[in-house]
Design an enzyme around this catalytic site. Structure first.
Site, mmCIF file in Angstrom:
data_model
loop_
_atom_site.group_PDB
_atom_site.id
_atom_site.type_symbol
_atom_site.label_atom_id
_atom_site.label_comp_id
_atom_site.label_asym_id
_atom_site.label_seq_id
_atom_site.Cartn_x
_atom_site.Cartn_y
_atom_site.Cartn_z
ATOM 1 N N ASP A 85 0.874 -1.163 0.000
ATOM 2 C CA ASP A 85 0.000 0.000 0.000
ATOM 3 C C ASP A 85 0.916 1.219 0.000
ATOM 4 O O ASP A 85 2.122 1.110 0.236
ATOM 5 C CB ASP A 85 -0.899 -0.050 1.250
ATOM 6 N N ASP A 120 -2.939 7.347 -3.598
ATOM 7 C CA ASP A 120 -4.232 7.963 -3.900
ATOM 8 C C ASP A 120 -4.659 8.891 -2.765
ATOM 9 O O ASP A 120 -3.963 8.994 -1.747
ATOM 10 C CB ASP A 120 -5.289 6.866 -4.125
ATOM 11 N N CYS A 274 -14.431 -21.349 19.839
ATOM 12 C CA CYS A 274 -13.526 -21.564 18.710
ATOM 13 C C CYS A 274 -12.566 -22.677 19.093
ATOM 14 O O CYS A 274 -12.283 -22.873 20.281
ATOM 15 C CB CYS A 274 -12.754 -20.270 18.445
ATOM 16 N N CYS A 276 -9.436 -23.095 17.372
ATOM 17 C CA CYS A 276 -8.150 -22.866 16.718
ATOM 18 C C CYS A 276 -7.050 -23.246 17.710
ATOM 19 O O CYS A 276 -7.324 -23.467 18.892
ATOM 20 C CB CYS A 276 -8.036 -21.408 16.265
ATOM 21 N N CYS A 279 -7.251 -21.183 20.946
ATOM 22 C CA CYS A 279 -8.430 -21.402 21.796
ATOM 23 C C CYS A 279 -8.515 -22.831 22.320
ATOM 24 O O CYS A 279 -9.181 -23.085 23.323
ATOM 25 C CB CYS A 279 -9.693 -21.033 21.036
#
Ligand SMILES: [Zn+2]
Length: 498
Positions: A85, A120, A274, A276, A279
């Protein structure tokens, strides 16, 4: 060729595609985690372990702090697709920066990321139309100003941002102009973060639709800052191919825990919803007791798992042709998402236009309530019925909610047809309206599941739809059969001499 984009599967206006980059093929929809080059909450090997082979970082910070000696891949490794970016976000947050557009873009050309954005001017959420217009004009001007660098560096996928904020006519103008510049292989919609933070998802939907419907379908389309799990499915349904966001890390630093429906504060969680690796290993109280740096990292990793899971769910929904059902289900997790869903329904003819006519994997439509009537398949069926020419001048309508499917082989239907060969025969169905018995084997006229209890709005809309179909067909006689006990019994009040 670098920048080629091949669409593999489609559902609604969403798609699964392959984007060719210098560092391999990237399957979309794809999420680019924002990596802060000065302070990495999550190390690249940890990113890889969650399943991300790509990230976005900020060329303005890299340049300002002199972090790179050679190319960006020499620093971060060849096994990532890297997007840079420009620093536009820093402008939005902190006002003007000292670098010019040309400085930044020349630097990007030197460090050679796979995908790069020029500097931009983000519109943000300004209410001032002149200010918004200025950001659009300046962004277009800057895209033109560095066209020579873009043309000389074709192995980089250059991204042209689209601005305009909440001024949809400006978004459309910005998108159309950017789309004409074919040396930019990717387009991106700017400034959604401010609308997301304020839960103005309906505005976001309007912006995405306006931009997407004003550019070529074949160009990959990025949404800047649009990477929280609950908004991803809606954006993909409208045709967004990639996202980036730092939210996983920003939220973590604020003890915020992402799920696919909402954001929790860690203190409010007794259990982790969760499984994962983070977790599964800890419970919320253990995380709260940790040193903050350690906790931030673990929360950031969990948040990344959730984003990855959401992207995969959306892809699987596209594969199964169930993206409509998926966003419909999501809509009920928060009123702001319900607004996003209803806003998307305003654009159902756009969704219908790109939704594939034939879907390989779909077993049947799951229809729930009146919102389901906006599904592309049902809109298409209504149009088919509107164009259908009557074969005979009399019609029999059989109420079909208690019939077996396909109707053509139902004994009752067979017998009615056998006895009434000089009648056109339609089955009346909640959600669908009228279905010609002869066509009932065609997908999805017999392939659906509907609830036993159907809401009044659906029933009333179905009756209206049937009336509309019958109008203009000029049947001399309309006979109703099997309708007394049907949920559509009301149908019998339709005047047979319409
Ligand atoms: Zn987790």
């Amino acid at each position: 060729m670098i920048g080629d984009f091949e669409v593999k599967d489609e559902d609604l206006a969403g798609r699964i595609g392959i984007l060719e980059t210098k560092h391999g093929k990237l399957e979309t929809p794809v999420f680019f985690p924002v990596i802060n080059p000065l302070k990495q909450e999550v190390f690249l090997e940890e990113l890889k372990a969650v399943g991300f082979n790509n990230f976005i970082t900020n060329s303005f910070i890299l340049k300002k702090n002199n972090i790179l000696q050679g190319t960006i891949h020499e620093k971060f490794g060849d096994n990532f697709v890297i997007m840079t970016d420009s620093g536009a976000y820093q402008i939005l947050e902190y006002g003007e920066i000292e670098q010019t557009n040309r400085d930044i873009v020349s630097f990007e050309a030197k460090i050679r990321p796979d995908i790069a954005v020029f500097l931009d001017i983000p519109t943000g959420n300004t209410d001032d139309r002149e200010e918004a217009k200025f950001s659009v004009e300046m962004t277009l001007e800057r895209g033109k100003e560095i066209a020579d660098i873009v043309d000389q560096n074709e192995d980089i996928i250059w991204v042209h941002p689209i601005q305009g904020g909440q001024f949809l006519d400006l978004v459309e103008y910005s998108a159309r102009e950017a789309n004409k510049r074919t040396n930019y292989k990717m387009l991106a919609l700017g400034s959604p973060t401010v609308f997301m933070e304020k839960y103005k998802y309906d505005t976001l939907v309007d912006m995405i639709y306006t931009a997407k419907s004003s550019v070529s379908r074949g160009v990959p389309f990025h949404l800047f800052g649009g990477g929280v799990p609950h908004i991803i499915p809606f954006a993909v349904a409208l045709g967004v191919d990639s996202f980036d966001s730092a939210s996983y890390a920003i939220f973590a630093r604020d003890n915020r825990y992402l799920t696919s429906e909402r954001t929790y504060r860690l203190e409010d969680l007794e259990y982790f919803p969760c499984s994962c690796p983070v977790c599964s290993r800890y419970d919320p109280s253990e995380l709260l007791e940790m040193k903050s740096e350690e906790r931030y990292k673990l929360l950031a990793i969990h948040n990344l798992w959730k984003i990855r899971e959401e992207v995969n769910r959306v892809k699987q929904a596209i594969k199964e042709g169930r993206l409509f059902e998926y966003i419909q289900q999501k809509a009920y997790s928060h009123p702001a998402l319900y607004s996003a869903f209803k806003s998307i329904l305003k654009y159902s003819s756009y969704l219908e236009k790109y939704d594939p006519r034939v879907k390989g994997n779909v077993k049947g439509l799951l229809l729930f309530d009146h919102n389901s009537m906006n599904r592309p398949e049902l809109l298409r069926h209504s149009e088919f019925m509107a164009n259908l020419k009557p074969k005979r001048n009399k019609v029999i309508i059989i109420c079909g909610d208690k019939l077996g499917s396909p109707f053509i082989s139902d004994p009752k239907v067979k017998s009615i047809q056998g006895r009434n060969r000089d009648y056109d025969t339609f089955v009346a169905l909640p959600f669908y309206g009228l279905v010609p018995v002869m066509a009932s084997e065609a997908f999805p006229l017999s392939q659906f599941e509907i609830p036993d209890i159907i809401d009044d709005t659906t029933l009333n809309e179905t009756i209206l739809k049937i009336k509309e179909t019958l109008r203009n067909k000029n049947y001399a006689e309309i006979k109703f059969m099997e309708c007394e006990k049907s949920v559509l019994s009301h149908i019998m009040s339709i005047n047979p001499t319409l």
